[in-house]
Structures are given as structure tokens and as C-alpha cells.
Design a protein around this motif. Structure first.
Motif, short mmCIF file in Angstrom:
data_model
loop_
_atom_site.label_atom_id
_atom_site.label_comp_id
_atom_site.label_asym_id
_atom_site.label_seq_id
_atom_site.Cartn_x
_atom_site.Cartn_y
_atom_site.Cartn_z
N ILE A 194 7.67 8.45 -5.56
CA ILE A 194 6.40 9.15 -5.41
C ILE A 194 5.55 8.96 -6.66
CG2 ILE A 194 5.37 11.47 -5.28
CD1 ILE A 194 7.80 12.21 -3.48
N ARG A 195 6.17 9.11 -7.82
CA ARG A 195 5.44 8.92 -9.08
C ARG A 195 4.87 7.52 -9.19
NH1 ARG A 195 7.39 6.57 -13.26
NH2 ARG A 195 9.52 6.92 -12.61
N ARG A 196 5.65 6.51 -8.83
CA ARG A 196 5.16 5.13 -8.88
C ARG A 196 3.96 4.93 -7.95
NH1 ARG A 196 10.90 3.50 -8.56
NH2 ARG A 196 11.61 3.45 -10.71
N HIS A 197 4.03 5.50 -6.75
CA HIS A 197 2.91 5.38 -5.81
C HIS A 197 1.65 6.02 -6.38
CE1 HIS A 197 4.36 3.51 -2.12
NE2 HIS A 197 5.51 4.14 -2.30
N ILE A 198 1.80 7.20 -6.93
CA ILE A 198 0.64 7.91 -7.48
C ILE A 198 0.05 7.16 -8.66
CG2 ILE A 198 -0.07 10.03 -8.67
CD1 ILE A 198 1.90 11.52 -6.81
N VAL A 199 0.90 6.68 -9.58
CA VAL A 199 0.41 5.93 -10.74
C VAL A 199 -0.27 4.64 -10.30
CG1 VAL A 199 1.15 4.66 -12.80
CG2 VAL A 199 2.02 6.95 -12.37
N THR A 200 0.31 3.95 -9.33
CA THR A 200 -0.29 2.72 -8.83
C THR A 200 -1.64 2.99 -8.19
OG1 THR A 200 1.90 1.79 -8.45
CG2 THR A 200 0.07 0.73 -7.32
N ASP A 201 -1.74 4.06 -7.41
CA ASP A 201 -3.02 4.41 -6.79
C ASP A 201 -4.08 4.74 -7.83
OD1 ASP A 201 -1.98 4.02 -4.28
OD2 ASP A 201 -1.70 6.16 -3.85
N ILE A 202 -3.70 5.46 -8.86
CA ILE A 202 -4.65 5.80 -9.92
C ILE A 202 -5.10 4.55 -10.66
CG2 ILE A 202 -4.88 6.98 -12.16
CD1 ILE A 202 -3.08 9.19 -10.97
N ARG A 203 -4.15 3.66 -10.95
CA ARG A 203 -4.52 2.39 -11.63
C ARG A 203 -5.47 1.56 -10.78
NH1 ARG A 203 1.16 0.32 -14.15
NH2 ARG A 203 1.20 1.75 -15.94
N ASN A 204 -5.18 1.47 -9.48
CA ASN A 204 -6.02 0.67 -8.59
C ASN A 204 -7.43 1.25 -8.47
OD1 ASN A 204 -4.00 -1.17 -8.13
ND2 ASN A 204 -3.34 -0.22 -6.23
N LYS A 205 -7.54 2.58 -8.49
CA LYS A 205 -8.86 3.20 -8.43
C LYS A 205 -9.64 2.95 -9.71
CE LYS A 205 -7.75 6.78 -5.12
NZ LYS A 205 -7.57 8.21 -4.85
N LYS A 206 -8.96 2.94 -10.84
CA LYS A 206 -9.64 2.69 -12.11
C LYS A 206 -10.11 1.24 -12.21
CE LYS A 206 -7.64 6.20 -15.08
NZ LYS A 206 -6.83 6.47 -16.27
N ARG A 207 -9.35 0.34 -11.62
CA ARG A 207 -9.72 -1.08 -11.65
C ARG A 207 -10.75 -1.41 -10.57
NH1 ARG A 207 -3.62 -3.37 -12.20
NH2 ARG A 207 -3.28 -2.68 -14.35
N GLY A 208 -10.96 -0.50 -9.65
CA GLY A 208 -11.97 -0.73 -8.61
C GLY A 208 -11.43 -1.48 -7.43
N LYS A 209 -10.14 -1.48 -7.20
CA LYS A 209 -9.55 -2.21 -6.06
C LYS A 209 -9.54 -1.39 -4.83
CE LYS A 209 -6.69 -5.34 -8.68
NZ LYS A 209 -5.36 -5.84 -8.90
#
Length: 117
Positions: free
Chosen positions: A102-117
Motif C-alpha cells: 500500500i505504501r509503495r502504491h501511494i508513494v508511486t502515485d504521489i511521485r507520478n502526480k508531481k512529475r505530471g504523468k
């Protein structure tokens, strides 16, 4: 996924305002059952993040895990063996595995939003 969080929040509120006690003889059973149900809840949350959530699987796993944990605890109690350790070990390790996913999914989603993906 929102239903899971809403149900969890409702359960916490109801549990806080409705005093429920049980005899100390059942404390071992309750602790194992609570751990088993938490494992099911975290597994459902993980499945929701992965897009694989199925309500029937969640409900049957929720009830089945709790019943299996209680049965193992009861049999161990009758035999004088701490068989409940098996349930604690399995459900505890799965709980931490689900939490890390769950933590990995949340961190990945946050990173992708910051990168604009």
C-alpha cells in the motif's frame, strides 16, 4: 475503496461510543480475531489500489480468516499448545506485507502526480 474507509471509520466511531466488554477468558481469541480481520481489511485496501478488489472475496476472506484464527486458538487452548502463534505469525506478516505494498502504491502515485504523468 471509499467504502472500505467509510466502513472502517464507522466501526471506529461505533466502537468508541458503544461500550462493549468481554470476559478476560476470551481476550486471546479476540486479539487473534482482530488481527485476522485487520489482515483482510489491509488486503482489500491493497486490492483496491491494484484495481483487483472483489467484494465477495473480501467478505469471505474476512469471515473465513476470523473463524480460522478462532478455531486454531480454541484447538490450541484445549490441547494446551500455543497454536495461536501460527495465526499471529501468518496474519502479522501478511499485514506488514500488505502495508508495504500500500505504501509503495501511494508513494508511486504521489511521485507520478508531481512529475505530471
Amino acid at each position: 475503496m471509499i467504502w472500505i474507509l467509510a466502513g472502517l471509520a464507522l466501526g471506529v466511531v461505533v466502537g468508541y461510543y458503544i461500550p462493549f466488554t468481554y470476559p478476560m477468558d476470551y481476550s486471546l481469541y479476540m486479539s487473534v480475531a482482530i488481527l485476522a480481520t485487520m489482515d483482510s481489511i489491509f488486503g482489500a485496501f491493497k486490492s483496491g489500489l491494484e484495481g483487483k478488489y472483489d467484494n465477495l472475496i473480501f467478505i469471505t476472506g474476512f469471515i473465513g480468516n476470523a473463524i480460522l484464527a478462532i478455531i486454531l486458538t480454541y484447538i490450541g487452548d484445549r490441547l494446551g499448545l500455543p497454536i495461536y502463534y501460527v495465526a499471529l505469525l501468518v496474519f502479522g506478516s501478511r499485514l506488514f506485507d500488505n502495508l508495504s505494498i500500500i505504501r509503495r502504491h501511494i508513494v508511486t502515485d504521489i511521485r507520478n502526480k508531481k512529475r505530471g504523468k
